[in-house]
Design a protein around this motif. Structure first.
Motif, PDB file in Angstrom:
ATOM      1  N   LEU A 105      81.024  93.603 -15.540  1.00 17.88           N
ATOM      2  CA  LEU A 105      80.961  92.380 -14.729  1.00 17.88           C
ATOM      3  C   LEU A 105      79.648  92.328 -13.945  1.00 17.88           C
ATOM      4  CD1 LEU A 105      84.630  92.132 -13.400  1.00 17.88           C
ATOM      5  CD2 LEU A 105      83.503  90.603 -15.025  1.00 17.88           C
ATOM      6  N   PHE A 106      79.213  93.467 -13.441  1.00 17.96           N
ATOM      7  CA  PHE A 106      77.951  93.487 -12.685  1.00 17.96           C
ATOM      8  C   PHE A 106      76.761  93.166 -13.589  1.00 17.96           C
ATOM      9  CE2 PHE A 106      77.941  94.781  -8.226  1.00 17.96           C
ATOM     10  CZ  PHE A 106      79.289  95.010  -8.015  1.00 17.96           C
ATOM     11  N   ILE A 107      76.669  93.830 -14.730  1.00 20.76           N
ATOM     12  CA  ILE A 107      75.443  93.671 -15.538  1.00 20.76           C
ATOM     13  C   ILE A 107      75.405  92.333 -16.282  1.00 20.76           C
ATOM     14  CG2 ILE A 107      74.996  96.164 -15.742  1.00 20.76           C
ATOM     15  CD1 ILE A 107      76.012  94.441 -18.833  1.00 20.76           C
ATOM     16  N   HIS A 166      73.936  90.314 -10.061  1.00 19.76           N
ATOM     17  CA  HIS A 166      74.556  90.785  -8.820  1.00 19.76           C
ATOM     18  C   HIS A 166      73.576  91.643  -8.038  1.00 19.76           C
ATOM     19  CE1 HIS A 166      78.493  89.123  -9.608  1.00 19.76           C
ATOM     20  NE2 HIS A 166      78.262  89.401 -10.875  1.00 19.76           N
ATOM     21  N   LEU A 167      72.724  90.981  -7.276  1.00 20.92           N
ATOM     22  CA  LEU A 167      71.755  91.684  -6.440  1.00 20.92           C
ATOM     23  C   LEU A 167      72.308  91.632  -5.021  1.00 20.92           C
ATOM     24  CD1 LEU A 167      68.647  90.015  -8.104  1.00 20.92           C
ATOM     25  CD2 LEU A 167      69.616  92.251  -8.639  1.00 20.92           C
ATOM     26  N   CYS A 168      73.212  92.548  -4.743  1.00 22.73           N
ATOM     27  CA  CYS A 168      73.958  92.494  -3.474  1.00 22.73           C
ATOM     28  C   CYS A 168      73.080  92.329  -2.229  1.00 22.73           C
ATOM     29  CB  CYS A 168      74.846  93.720  -3.337  1.00 22.73           C
ATOM     30  SG  CYS A 168      76.090  93.832  -4.623  1.00 22.73           S
ATOM     31  N   PRO A 169      71.920  93.029  -2.150  1.00 23.35           N
ATOM     32  CA  PRO A 169      71.142  92.874  -0.918  1.00 23.35           C
ATOM     33  C   PRO A 169      70.695  91.427  -0.666  1.00 23.35           C
ATOM     34  CG  PRO A 169      70.308  94.715  -2.218  1.00 23.35           C
ATOM     35  CD  PRO A 169      71.307  93.989  -3.072  1.00 23.35           C
ATOM     36  N   LYS A 180      77.476  86.986   0.201  1.00 21.27           N
ATOM     37  CA  LYS A 180      78.867  87.458   0.163  1.00 21.27           C
ATOM     38  C   LYS A 180      78.964  88.968   0.422  1.00 21.27           C
ATOM     39  CE  LYS A 180      83.189  86.189  -0.993  1.00 21.27           C
ATOM     40  NZ  LYS A 180      83.888  84.991  -0.521  1.00 21.27           N
ATOM     41  N   THR A 181      77.834  89.644   0.417  1.00 21.74           N
ATOM     42  CA  THR A 181      77.888  91.106   0.514  1.00 21.74           C
ATOM     43  C   THR A 181      78.725  91.548   1.721  1.00 21.74           C
ATOM     44  OG1 THR A 181      76.574  93.129   0.370  1.00 21.74           O
ATOM     45  CG2 THR A 181      75.712  91.428   1.834  1.00 21.74           C
ATOM     46  N   GLY A 182      79.573  92.523   1.494  1.00 19.83           N
ATOM     47  CA  GLY A 182      80.467  92.989   2.554  1.00 19.83           C
ATOM     48  C   GLY A 182      81.778  92.227   2.603  1.00 19.83           C
ATOM     49  N   ASN A 183      81.767  90.988   2.074  1.00 21.91           N
ATOM     50  CA  ASN A 183      83.008  90.203   1.994  1.00 21.91           C
ATOM     51  C   ASN A 183      83.440  90.004   0.544  1.00 21.91           C
ATOM     52  OD1 ASN A 183      83.283  89.749   4.775  1.00 21.91           O
ATOM     53  ND2 ASN A 183      81.838  88.034   4.702  1.00 21.91           N
ATOM     54  N   CYS A 184      82.791  90.705  -0.361  1.00 22.33           N
ATOM     55  CA  CYS A 184      82.960  90.435  -1.789  1.00 22.33           C
ATOM     56  C   CYS A 184      83.983  91.387  -2.397  1.00 22.33           C
ATOM     57  CB  CYS A 184      81.604  90.623  -2.461  1.00 22.33           C
ATOM     58  SG  CYS A 184      81.678  90.599  -4.244  1.00 22.33           S
ATOM     59  N   THR A 185      84.958  90.810  -3.098  1.00 27.27           N
ATOM     60  CA  THR A 185      86.002  91.662  -3.675  1.00 27.27           C
ATOM     61  C   THR A 185      85.477  92.471  -4.867  1.00 27.27           C
ATOM     62  OG1 THR A 185      87.552  89.946  -3.021  1.00 27.27           O
ATOM     63  CG2 THR A 185      88.419  91.697  -4.372  1.00 27.27           C
ATOM     64  N   LEU A 186      84.575  91.869  -5.647  1.00 22.77           N
ATOM     65  CA  LEU A 186      84.003  92.633  -6.765  1.00 22.77           C
ATOM     66  C   LEU A 186      83.295  93.891  -6.248  1.00 22.77           C
ATOM     67  CD1 LEU A 186      83.135  92.958  -9.761  1.00 22.77           C
ATOM     68  CD2 LEU A 186      81.154  91.528  -9.243  1.00 22.77           C
ATOM     69  N   GLN A 187      82.506  93.698  -5.214  1.00 24.06           N
ATOM     70  CA  GLN A 187      81.780  94.830  -4.619  1.00 24.06           C
ATOM     71  C   GLN A 187      82.769  95.868  -4.052  1.00 24.06           C
ATOM     72  OE1 GLN A 187      79.895  94.141  -0.755  1.00 24.06           O
ATOM     73  NE2 GLN A 187      77.918  94.517  -1.729  1.00 24.06           N
ATOM     74  N   ALA A 188      83.812  95.354  -3.390  1.00 25.09           N
ATOM     75  CA  ALA A 188      84.783  96.260  -2.767  1.00 25.09           C
ATOM     76  C   ALA A 188      85.553  97.054  -3.817  1.00 25.09           C
ATOM     77  CB  ALA A 188      85.746  95.464  -1.892  1.00 25.09           C
ATOM     78  N   PRO A 222      86.258  85.102  -5.219  1.00 27.10           N
ATOM     79  CA  PRO A 222      86.236  86.487  -4.730  1.00 27.10           C
ATOM     80  C   PRO A 222      84.822  87.042  -4.601  1.00 27.10           C
ATOM     81  CG  PRO A 222      86.841  86.444  -7.049  1.00 27.10           C
ATOM     82  CD  PRO A 222      86.719  85.012  -6.619  1.00 27.10           C
ATOM     83  N   VAL A 223      83.853  86.323  -5.196  1.00 28.20           N
ATOM     84  CA  VAL A 223      82.458  86.781  -5.167  1.00 28.20           C
ATOM     85  C   VAL A 223      81.592  85.708  -4.499  1.00 28.20           C
ATOM     86  CG1 VAL A 223      82.713  88.259  -7.189  1.00 28.20           C
ATOM     87  CG2 VAL A 223      82.076  85.871  -7.502  1.00 28.20           C
ATOM     88  N   GLY A 224      80.303  85.881  -4.559  1.00 28.79           N
ATOM     89  CA  GLY A 224      79.406  84.946  -3.878  1.00 28.79           C
ATOM     90  C   GLY A 224      78.972  83.787  -4.755  1.00 28.79           C
TER      91      GLY A 224
HETATM   92  S1  SF4 Z   1      78.881  88.502  -5.574  1.00 28.91           S
HETATM   93 FE1  SF4 Z   1      79.460  90.484  -4.723  1.00 28.91          FE
HETATM   94  S2  SF4 Z   1      78.827  91.991  -6.260  1.00 28.91           S
HETATM   95 FE2  SF4 Z   1      77.771  90.049  -6.703  1.00 28.91          FE
HETATM   96  S3  SF4 Z   1      75.808  90.184  -5.629  1.00 28.91           S
HETATM   97 FE3  SF4 Z   1      77.222  89.176  -4.224  1.00 28.91          FE
HETATM   98  S4  SF4 Z   1      78.061  90.865  -2.992  1.00 28.91           S
HETATM   99 FE4  SF4 Z   1      77.138  91.788  -4.795  1.00 28.91          FE
END
Ligand code: SF4
Ligand code: SF4
Ligand code: FES
Lengths: 178, 243
Positions: free
Chosen positions: B89-91, B95-98, B102-110, B200-202
């Motif tokens: 899903l990431f690749i 998904h460049l989280c920085p 959504k970073t920190g609130n993202c379910t995919l990241q979590a 669930p994501v950004g």
């Molecule tokens: S949607 Fe979530 S995983 Fe994707 S870049 Fe944003 S914070 Fe990262």
């Protein structure tokens, strides 16, 4: 016990990972009891001797990055991809959405405030790659240290584990991608 | 007569018509998931919630609980498969989280943190996807869309609007907007719709809220996905209790 030899480099990164590493502050003195730095922006040594650990900040945006990465892989027993850019291209990879020619035109020809517009073509300037790539697409990477940048404690944890001969393991509290 | 299933050896009661996921959530057992949200009909597309039931793998969010089922959830094998799905899903997206609000609130990241993901493993796709910033208060950045169809279902079932759909197949699958121009601005979506908030994501973000909560103080910066998810269930139980 002989010291572990550590090399570090910043490829297509912003040096933020190196700065964060230096946030270990005075712990660097304690660290230097166990490691010595070889090729690194911290020492200004220009090429790698055989090393135990290589820390790679940044992804690959030009041909020089690829050469340096290959030198690190050939010289270091353990190669660690450090930070978001090394791991997935990071912020520099945002240019992958646009053709390289458009990026160059925007920066050097049409950008706001550009004077004497020309695209640099000095032989000293490394040729840009068409796209920015993470380092694991070109060489084998042994460990990953995520973060933008990884916190100083995470550097200490991973190096500490390796110094003590353990497999590096990041606790959940140090695992972040931002 | 009360019925129950065994999840990793723990006896979990269930009511008829509950799925394994429903039963697990009600019993405070976390099964990783991305396309499931208890407010919306299950869809079974992300496969993160895959469990083994009597030796066969199946999506727990779409499989009905049946008396006596033996379910394996938290095994090394399943978590490894879930990690691989998460890496894909990431690749497959950007998904460049920085750089992501959504970073920190993202379910995919979590979920990726939960599974201990350190890298994307596979070569990056860096797909080119269209951003739709046409709407005055809602932003659609397809770079981060994981095609979970939560917005599609929320708009259809909850908001009764049908604003979103997925078009195309395989690599070409992408979120489309139901409006003459294909732009959000010309669709029926409104800021208070569930579809504008359920992503669930950004990929779907509310404008002019950027960085209201600083990075480091956000939902999953403070608590793990397990805690948040099971906490959510308790909240929804509470609200249905009050109804
Ligand atoms: S949607 Fe979530 S995983 Fe994707 S870049 Fe944003 S914070 Fe990262
Ligand atoms: S926009 Fe968000 S909610 Fe809609 S399908 Fe994509 S990831 Fe799911
Ligand atoms: S949560 Fe069950 S398939 Fe996505």
């Amino acid at each position: 016990m002989s010291k572990l030899r550590v090399a570090t480099t910043s490829l297509a990164g912003c040096f933020g990972c190196h700065m964060s590493f230096l946030d270990i502050d005075e712990r660097i003195i304690e660290l230097l009891d166990h490691v010595e730095f070889n090729r690194s922006p911290l020492t200004d040594i220009k090429h790698c001797d055989p090393c135990d650990i290589g820390l790679i900040e940044g992804g690959l945006c030009n041909i020089d990055n690829v050469h340096v990465l290959k030198e690190f892989r050939a010289s270091c027993k353990i190669l660690i991809a450090v930070g978001a850019c090394a791991i997935n291209g990071g912020v520099p990879a945002m240019r992958n959405h646009h053709p390289l020619s458009e990026c160059l035109a925007e920066s050097y020809l049409n950008g706001i405030g550009v004077e004497n517009p020309q695209i640099p073509d000095d032989v000293e300037v490394p040729l840009l790659l068409n796209k920015v790539h993470p380092v694991h697409e070109v060489v084998k990477i042994d460990y990953y240290l995520p973060g933008c940048p990884p916190p100083a404690d995470a550097f200490m944890k991973v190096l500490g584990d390796l110094i003590e001969g353990r497999e590096p393991l990041l606790p959940r509290t140090m695992l972040r991608y931002d | 007569m009360s019925q129950s299933i065994l999840i990793d050896g723990i006896e979990v009661p269930f009511k008829s018509n509950q799925t394994i996921m429903d039963a697990a959530l009600a019993a405070n057992i976390y099964i990783p998931h991305l396309c499931h949200n208890p407010c919306i009909k299950p869809h079974g597309s992300c496969k993160l919630c895959t469990v083994e039931v009597n030796g066969h793998t199946t999506s727990s969010c779409t499989t009905k609980a049946e008396d006596g089922q033996k379910v394996i959830n938290n095994s090394e094998k399943l978590n490894k498969a879930r990690l691989t799905i998460t890496q894909m899903l990431f690749i497959e997206g950007n998904h460049l989280c920085p750089t992501c609000e959504k970073t920190g609130n993202c379910t995919l990241q979590a979920v990726a943190y939960h599974l201990g993901m350190l890298d994307g493993h596979f070569p990056q796709f860096y797909p080119k996807r269209e951003v739709d910033a046409s709407h005055p208060s809602i932003m659609l950045d397809r770079d981060r869309c994981i095609l979970c169809e939560l917005c599609v279902r929320a708009s259809r079932e909850f908001d009764k609007k049908d604003v979103f759909a997925i078009a195309g197949r395989g690599d070409n699958a992408h979120l489309i907007v139901n409006s003459p121009s294909g732009k959000l601005r010309d669709s029926d979506i409104e800021q208070n719709d569930l579809a504008a908030h359920i992503c669930p994501v950004g990929a779907i973000l509310i404008k002019e809220r950027g960085y209201e909560i600083p990075i480091g103080c956000r939902t999953f910066d403070l608590r793990s996905v397990t805690e948040i998810d099971l906490g959510d269930v308790k909240l929804s139980e509470k609200s249905s209790h009050h109804e």
